[in-house]
Design a protein around this motif. Structure first.
Motif, PDB file in Angstrom:
ATOM      1  N   THR A  31       3.488  -9.753  -2.722  1.00 58.00           N
ATOM      2  CA  THR A  31       3.166 -11.166  -2.966  1.00 58.00           C
ATOM      3  C   THR A  31       4.186 -12.027  -2.245  1.00 58.00           C
ATOM      4  OG1 THR A  31       2.593 -12.772  -4.672  1.00 58.00           O
ATOM      5  CG2 THR A  31       4.527 -11.421  -5.119  1.00 58.00           C
ATOM      6  N   ILE A  40      -0.981 -20.639  -8.141  1.00 61.18           N
ATOM      7  CA  ILE A  40      -0.662 -20.785  -9.577  1.00 61.18           C
ATOM      8  C   ILE A  40       0.300 -21.951  -9.829  1.00 61.18           C
ATOM      9  CG2 ILE A  40      -0.278 -19.481 -11.697  1.00 61.18           C
ATOM     10  CD1 ILE A  40      -0.079 -16.913 -10.073  1.00 61.18           C
ATOM     11  N   ARG A 154       0.047  -7.233  -9.047  1.00 62.14           N
ATOM     12  CA  ARG A 154       0.406  -8.528  -8.454  1.00 62.14           C
ATOM     13  C   ARG A 154      -0.472  -9.666  -8.970  1.00 62.14           C
ATOM     14  NH1 ARG A 154      -1.663  -8.820  -2.163  1.00 62.14           N
ATOM     15  NH2 ARG A 154      -3.880  -8.514  -2.569  1.00 62.14           N
ATOM     16  N   ALA A 155      -1.650  -9.302  -9.510  1.00 61.28           N
ATOM     17  CA  ALA A 155      -2.559 -10.356  -9.972  1.00 61.28           C
ATOM     18  C   ALA A 155      -2.091 -10.988 -11.292  1.00 61.28           C
ATOM     19  CB  ALA A 155      -3.968  -9.791 -10.139  1.00 61.28           C
ATOM     20  N   ILE A 159       2.490 -14.524 -13.429  1.00 60.37           N
ATOM     21  CA  ILE A 159       2.014 -15.611 -14.290  1.00 60.37           C
ATOM     22  C   ILE A 159       2.888 -15.870 -15.521  1.00 60.37           C
ATOM     23  CG2 ILE A 159       0.052 -16.375 -15.703  1.00 60.37           C
ATOM     24  CD1 ILE A 159      -1.788 -14.731 -13.843  1.00 60.37           C
ATOM     25  N   LEU A 194     -10.223 -10.730 -20.640  1.00 58.48           N
ATOM     26  CA  LEU A 194      -8.779 -10.915 -20.873  1.00 58.48           C
ATOM     27  C   LEU A 194      -8.410 -10.197 -22.167  1.00 58.48           C
ATOM     28  CD1 LEU A 194      -6.082 -12.257 -20.197  1.00 58.48           C
ATOM     29  CD2 LEU A 194      -6.951 -14.414 -21.092  1.00 58.48           C
ATOM     30  N   GLN A 222     -10.491 -14.770 -12.024  1.00 59.68           N
ATOM     31  CA  GLN A 222     -11.501 -15.759 -11.617  1.00 59.68           C
ATOM     32  C   GLN A 222     -12.442 -16.118 -12.755  1.00 59.68           C
ATOM     33  OE1 GLN A 222     -13.703 -14.844  -8.091  1.00 59.68           O
ATOM     34  NE2 GLN A 222     -11.884 -14.841  -6.794  1.00 59.68           N
ATOM     35  N   ALA A 258      -1.291 -22.596 -17.707  1.00 60.65           N
ATOM     36  CA  ALA A 258      -1.723 -21.306 -17.176  1.00 60.65           C
ATOM     37  C   ALA A 258      -1.778 -21.320 -15.661  1.00 60.65           C
ATOM     38  CB  ALA A 258      -3.096 -20.929 -17.730  1.00 60.65           C
ATOM     39  N   ARG A 261      -3.442 -25.601 -10.868  1.00 60.42           N
ATOM     40  CA  ARG A 261      -4.751 -26.096 -10.405  1.00 60.42           C
ATOM     41  C   ARG A 261      -5.642 -26.460 -11.592  1.00 60.42           C
ATOM     42  NH1 ARG A 261      -7.566 -21.849  -7.233  1.00 60.42           N
ATOM     43  NH2 ARG A 261      -6.131 -20.356  -8.133  1.00 60.42           N
ATOM     44  N   ASN A 286       3.554 -19.163 -17.653  1.00 59.07           N
ATOM     45  CA  ASN A 286       2.661 -19.234 -18.809  1.00 59.07           C
ATOM     46  C   ASN A 286       3.328 -18.508 -19.977  1.00 59.07           C
ATOM     47  OD1 ASN A 286       0.641 -18.905 -20.706  1.00 59.07           O
ATOM     48  ND2 ASN A 286      -0.932 -18.264 -19.239  1.00 59.07           N
ATOM     49  N   GLY A 315      -7.589 -19.985 -23.814  1.00 63.59           N
ATOM     50  CA  GLY A 315      -6.969 -18.671 -23.651  1.00 63.59           C
ATOM     51  C   GLY A 315      -7.826 -17.516 -24.124  1.00 63.59           C
TER      52      GLY A 315
HETATM   53  O1  UT7 Z   1      -3.458 -18.378 -20.184  1.00 61.53           O
HETATM   54  C1  UT7 Z   1      -4.628 -17.674 -20.470  1.00 61.53           C
HETATM   55  C2  UT7 Z   1      -5.756 -18.110 -19.630  1.00 61.53           C
HETATM   56  N1  UT7 Z   1      -5.581 -17.689 -18.295  1.00 61.53           N
HETATM   57  C3  UT7 Z   1      -5.902 -18.474 -17.264  1.00 61.53           C
HETATM   58  O2  UT7 Z   1      -6.273 -19.608 -17.469  1.00 61.53           O
HETATM   59  C4  UT7 Z   1      -5.791 -17.880 -15.889  1.00 61.53           C
HETATM   60  C5  UT7 Z   1      -6.977 -18.304 -15.046  1.00 61.53           C
HETATM   61  N2  UT7 Z   1      -6.983 -17.669 -13.731  1.00 61.53           N
HETATM   62  C6  UT7 Z   1      -6.090 -18.009 -12.760  1.00 61.53           C
HETATM   63  O3  UT7 Z   1      -5.192 -18.800 -12.971  1.00 61.53           O
HETATM   64  C7  UT7 Z   1      -6.287 -17.423 -11.386  1.00 61.53           C
HETATM   65  O4  UT7 Z   1      -7.542 -16.796 -11.348  1.00 61.53           O
HETATM   66  C8  UT7 Z   1      -5.201 -16.406 -10.960  1.00 61.53           C
HETATM   67  C9  UT7 Z   1      -3.893 -17.151 -10.740  1.00 61.53           C
HETATM   68  C10 UT7 Z   1      -5.021 -15.346 -12.021  1.00 61.53           C
HETATM   69  C11 UT7 Z   1      -5.587 -15.760  -9.630  1.00 61.53           C
HETATM   70  O5  UT7 Z   1      -5.837 -16.751  -8.649  1.00 61.53           O
HETATM   71  P1  UT7 Z   1      -7.193 -16.736  -7.814  1.00 61.53           P
HETATM   72  O6  UT7 Z   1      -7.109 -17.899  -6.910  1.00 61.53           O
HETATM   73  O7  UT7 Z   1      -8.334 -16.698  -8.781  1.00 61.53           O
HETATM   74  O8  UT7 Z   1      -7.059 -15.432  -6.978  1.00 61.53           O
HETATM   75  P2  UT7 Z   1      -8.058 -14.171  -6.935  1.00 61.53           P
HETATM   76  O9  UT7 Z   1      -7.879 -13.339  -8.155  1.00 61.53           O
HETATM   77  O10 UT7 Z   1      -9.420 -14.633  -6.587  1.00 61.53           O
HETATM   78  O11 UT7 Z   1      -7.489 -13.394  -5.696  1.00 61.53           O
HETATM   79  C12 UT7 Z   1      -7.587 -13.923  -4.363  1.00 61.53           C
HETATM   80  C13 UT7 Z   1      -6.908 -12.972  -3.417  1.00 61.53           C
HETATM   81  C14 UT7 Z   1      -7.335 -11.513  -3.593  1.00 61.53           C
HETATM   82  O12 UT7 Z   1      -7.340 -10.904  -2.327  1.00 61.53           O
HETATM   83  P3  UT7 Z   1      -8.713 -10.667  -1.532  1.00 61.53           P
HETATM   84  O13 UT7 Z   1      -9.571  -9.830  -2.425  1.00 61.53           O
HETATM   85  O14 UT7 Z   1      -9.267 -12.039  -1.291  1.00 61.53           O
HETATM   86  O15 UT7 Z   1      -8.254  -9.983  -0.297  1.00 61.53           O
HETATM   87  C15 UT7 Z   1      -6.223 -10.921  -4.411  1.00 61.53           C
HETATM   88  O16 UT7 Z   1      -6.067  -9.541  -4.228  1.00 61.53           O
HETATM   89  O17 UT7 Z   1      -5.493 -12.991  -3.653  1.00 61.53           O
HETATM   90  C16 UT7 Z   1      -5.044 -11.663  -3.871  1.00 61.53           C
HETATM   91  N3  UT7 Z   1      -3.924 -11.739  -4.812  1.00 61.53           N
HETATM   92  C17 UT7 Z   1      -2.658 -11.948  -4.405  1.00 61.53           C
HETATM   93  N4  UT7 Z   1      -2.115 -12.114  -3.189  1.00 61.53           N
HETATM   94  C18 UT7 Z   1      -0.788 -12.316  -3.108  1.00 61.53           C
HETATM   95  C19 UT7 Z   1      -3.943 -11.634  -6.159  1.00 61.53           C
HETATM   96  N5  UT7 Z   1      -2.708 -11.774  -6.656  1.00 61.53           N
HETATM   97  C20 UT7 Z   1      -1.882 -11.966  -5.573  1.00 61.53           C
HETATM   98  C21 UT7 Z   1      -0.501 -12.179  -5.431  1.00 61.53           C
HETATM   99  N6  UT7 Z   1       0.007 -12.348  -4.195  1.00 61.53           N
HETATM  100  N7  UT7 Z   1       0.322 -12.255  -6.505  1.00 61.53           N
END
Ligand code: UT7
Length: 329
Positions: A31, A40, A154-155, A159, A194, A222, A258, A261, A286, A315
């Protein structure tokens, strides 16, 4: 006769000293600071070490409240500890905190509502006060999220962070201030998106569950994002309508932290100025149940008597809600 309400009369917060920054994370997983800040909005998160738990942070904030208000522990009639990371499966962390703070004349329980723990918790404690059953309650949000974070994923590992914050609620007859109203929801459609698979009674710890990394947070980011980005604004609009209020009546929005954005989208939909939308995600990440009481703690000097604060969260569960608090101090 005027209605008895719960007013917030003290608030304290605590974060552990140790910090994990984005550079440290980028050495653990693939990352970067750029990705984490863009997607984030987090720079650092605090981490509680040395086999300490939420109760150790809870003790600090509760002791500080007692000291600040010059209260005897015997005066606290209810402790609600909002947490998804209790010290132990049982007994309740609320009871462990009460023991550490020598609170022995009341009752306490943990409240488990994911990131919405605090909005559920303040509401629950306020109802005991409004019903005339008690006069003083402490509501704590205390989380050691880093204990269930997989530092190979890493996902999720950028956070979450650890923290505790607490409020003292007291009965007041003063007109028009305190915890005024709330709208709360939950929908089990979110369970699959979740959760933490193992460590409960379905999948107690075995070598296999540990090897499969099932004791960590599982999040489909997502899917959760899609709900979170609309629900906090939607439930706030519903709360305003119920109370014959307009968006322009909001003085401060205290949204669950969280994702920056999600926070910005919620503030925009509610037509708020950036300075009205309180944020600390960049420094703390978070912290689940602790985000909202921590925002109250950090910003209390900005609030004026009669200000309309909206506390809103989304959540795990899914759970979500909004609470209207008219600042009383
Ligand atoms: O508090 C409880 C409630 N929780 C929430 O409200 C969380 C809501 N969700 C989110 O905040 C976001 O979905 C996340 C921050 C968890 C993830 O952000 P995203 O913009 O939805 O990313 P994504 O999961 O769609 O991943 C996009 C890309 C993926 O790569 P590909 O498949 O496009 O090649 C991931 O593998 O980013 C990649 N990715 C990362 N890259 C670099 C995922 N984590 C990382 C990372 N560093 N840490």
């Amino acid at each position: 006769m005027s209605k008895t309400r719960a007013i917030i009369t003290a608030v304290e917060g605590y974060v552990p000293e140790d910090v994990i920054d984005n550079e440290m994370l980028s050495k653990m997983v693939d990352t970067s600071d750029e990705w984490i800040m863009t997607r984030i909005g987090i720079k650092t998160r605090h981490i509680l070490k040395d086999h300490k738990g939420p109760s150790d942070m809870g003790k600090i904030v509760v002791d500080n409240i007692l000291k600040k208000k010059n209260l005897s522990p015997d005066e606290i009639e209810l402790i609600v500890c909002c947490t998804v990371t209790p010290d132990m499966q049982f007994p309740a962390t609320a009871n462990i905190i009460a023991d550490k703070c020598n609170i022995r004349k009341g009752f306490g329980f943990d409240l488990h509502a994911g990131c919405s723990g605090f909005v559920y918790g303040i509401t629950t404690a306020a109802k005991y006060i409004e019903a005339g059953m008690i006069k003083k309650a402490i509501v704590i949000g205390a989380e050691k999220m880093t204990s269930i974070v997989d530092y190979q994923d890493r996902a999720t590992c950028p956070i979450f962070g650890d923290a505790a914050a607490a409020i003292l609620l007291e009965a007041s007859e003063e007109e028009g201030v305190g915890v005024i109203d709330e709208v709360l929801y939950s929908d089990g459609v979110g369970v699959k998106h979740l959760h933490q698979v193992a460590g409960g009674s379905c999948y107690p710890a075995t070598v296999e569950t540990v090897m499969n990394r099932q004791h960590f947070i599982y999040q489909e980011g997502q899917a959760v994002f899609k709900w979170a980005v609309v629900k906090m604004a939607e439930v706030t609009e519903e709360l305003l309508k119920r109370n014959n209020m307009q968006k322009s009546d909001i003085d401060f929005l205290l949204p669950h932290q969280a994702n920056l954005r999600i926070i910005k989208a919620t503030g925009d939909r509610l037509e708020l100025k950036p300075e009205q939308v309180l944020v600390n995600i960049e420094r703390m990440g978070n912290t689940t149940s602790a985000t909202i009481p921590m925002l109250i703690y950090e910003n209390q000097n900005k609030f004026k008597k009669g200000d309309n604060l909206i506390l809103t969260s989304f959540g795990a569960g899914f759970t979500w809600g909004a609470v209207l608090v008219k600042w009383a101090l």
